[in-house]
Design an enzyme around this catalytic site. Structure first.
Site, PDB file in Angstrom:
ATOM      1  N   PHE A  85       0.795  -1.228   0.000  1.00  0.00           N
ATOM      2  CA  PHE A  85       0.000   0.000   0.000  1.00  0.00           C
ATOM      3  C   PHE A  85       0.828   1.279   0.000  1.00  0.00           C
ATOM      4  CE2 PHE A  85      -2.632  -3.215   2.261  1.00  0.00           C
ATOM      5  CZ  PHE A  85      -3.593  -3.374   1.275  1.00  0.00           C
ATOM      6  N   ASP A 192      -3.045 -10.126  10.447  1.00  0.00           N
ATOM      7  CA  ASP A 192      -1.874 -10.233   9.570  1.00  0.00           C
ATOM      8  C   ASP A 192      -0.585 -10.204  10.383  1.00  0.00           C
ATOM      9  OD1 ASP A 192      -0.500 -10.502   7.170  1.00  0.00           O
ATOM     10  OD2 ASP A 192      -0.402  -8.350   6.809  1.00  0.00           O
TER      11      ASP A 192
END
Length: 454
Positions: A85, A192
């Protein structure tokens, strides 16, 4: 029959709490007052604009300081790292700047980090968040978040020795506290946890020990179902238009990196693929995860990270046999893929069982035998062969000095604590699943049918 199979796949793919009348029973989410709940009755970093009790939804706006560019400069010539990202650059002394390529990704991580900051402010006497990353500031115009700067992560830190075992024991207890704080006080599911998302601070000097480990990156964190308010959006206070919905689509395939997927998630993925036939099960997603399931998955994933790091300590320098096996398995489109990921984890747990003379029960053994039910015969044979092949390679590179140290009980308590959450069943370990096999049962790597129930 087809309708029943689709219902089964949908239920298997969902991590939300089951309906009271459903067949997918598990412990109810524990009641608590998280930061999401507290935001409904107060104003802080993120200002509450509107509360929709029926929809269990909060509308918020960002504080004024995030809308103005009054922050340290970003050194675009000094790239520290990059991800899906955005990129991380050096900024002021001791800090770094995460510059996002996506506005949505920026908004999501900013909201999640601000919720953690809120939880800290409401729980000043709770030190469980010490190993949880905090942010310094954020700028909407620049799509940038500023963080304290660390030089490396568990992914890049490879120079482990037996002397690091006590550091790992201490710091993974702190990381476990951080996961509990995130779950119970922030109302969030990390989803995550992996070596790249655990930062490392070392003491100064060559061959120095680990000073601290810090859990970071809430870029894919989700609001879990234990909150009164289960969704949140950033709205424009001028016209109430929605700028961003803080919503993550979850499925067993999207939760956790494959190489550190816990046993309970591997079980779900295996069953989904095994029964999929012509259904695209990776498209079966949900937006809510139950609080208990969130805690189980995050703690179980933390265990897998610890096992991976422990394998680095156990192996000869530059071997990385354990990690290579997990990262280099091909053909992730088959159900067998998830059994091959399981093999090295079982072998390493078996090593620890033998060192500590304890027979762990994790729902499956290195012979491919389940504590409850059974795998198809070809898959039983596949898992058994995988464990045998990996054991041969792994045993050849294990350092004797590490086995001696582990035999003295280093890491024993934290591994026991984290194993309390994981089990090769879709809901993880539950009250009826004991941590240890029965005293009269065979060893976990012995030739035996069902070592828990026979």
């Amino acid at each position: 029959m087809e309708v029943n199979r689709l219902a089964y796949l949908t239920a298997m793919g969902s991590l939300r709490p089951p309906s009271p009348n459903g067949d997918w029973s598990k412990p109810q989410d524990a009641p608590h007052k998280s930061v999401i709940d507290m935001m409904a009755s107060g104003v802080s970093h993120i200002k509450v604009l509107k509360v929709d009790i029926d929809a269990q939804h909060l509308c918020v706006c960002l504080p004024h300081n995030m809308l103005t560019c009054c922050h340290p400069a970003v050194d675009m010539e000094n790239l520290l790292g990059s991800g899906s990202f955005g990129k991380v650059y050096a900024s002021g002394p001791g800090i770094c700047a995460k510059v996002f390529t996506s506005a949505e990704a920026f908004y999501h991580e900013t909201v999640m980090m601000d919720l953690v900051a809120l939880a800290r402010s409401y729980n000043c006497d709770d030190f469980k968040s010490v190993c949880l990353q905090f942010y310094l500031s954020a700028c909407v115009t620049c799509k940038t978040i500023w963080y304290p700067r660390f030089s490396q992560s568990l992914h890049t830190f490879k120079d482990f020795t037996v002397d690091h075992l006590h550091d790992l024991d201490r710091e993974f207890k702190g990381l476990t506290d951080a996961v509990f704080f995130l779950n119970q006080k922030c109302g969030l599911f990390h989803g995550d946890i992996c070596p790249s998302n655990i930062l490392v601070e070392t003491f100064k000097g060559p061959g120095s020990g680990i000073k601290s480990l810090i859990l970071t990156d809430l870029g894919t964190a989700a609001i879990h179902a234990g909150n009164t308010f289960k969704s949140l959006s950033i709205n424009n206070p001028q016209d109430d238009s929605v700028i961003y919905n803080a919503q993550i689509y979850l499925s067993p395939f999207l939760v956790c990196k494959d190489y550190v997927k816990p046993l309970c998630v591997l079980r779900r993925c295996y069953l989904l693929r095994h029964h999929a036939q012509d259904v695209d099960v990776e498209e079966i997603t949900d937006t809510v995860v139950g609080q208990n399931m969130a805690l189980k998955i995050d703690c179980s994933t933390l265990l897998q990270v610890l096992l991976l790091v422990l394998a680095r300590v156990m192996e000869q320098p530059n071997s990385l046999t354990y990690e290579s096996w997990l990262r280099e398995i091909e053909d992730d489109s088959s159900d067998a893929y998830f059994l091959l990921l399981l093999g090295p984890k079982l072998v390493l747990l078996t090593h620890l069982s033998q060192l500590w003379e304890i027979n762990f029960d994790v729902g499956v053994n290195t012979q491919g035998v389940l504590s409850r039910g059974q795998l198809p015969h070809p898959h039983t044979r596949l898992l058994k062969e995988c464990c045998q092949l990996f054991r041969e390679e792994f045993d050849a590179v294990v350092k004797e000095e590490v086995l001696i140290k582990l035999g003295q009980g280093v890491l024993k308590n934290i591994i026991f604590e984290l194993l309390q959450f994981d089990y090769f069943e879709i809901h993880g370990r539950q009250p009826q699943h004991g941590l240890f096999a029965q005293s009269h049962a065979a060893r976990a790597d012995s030739e035996h049918g069902n070592w828990r129930t026979s």
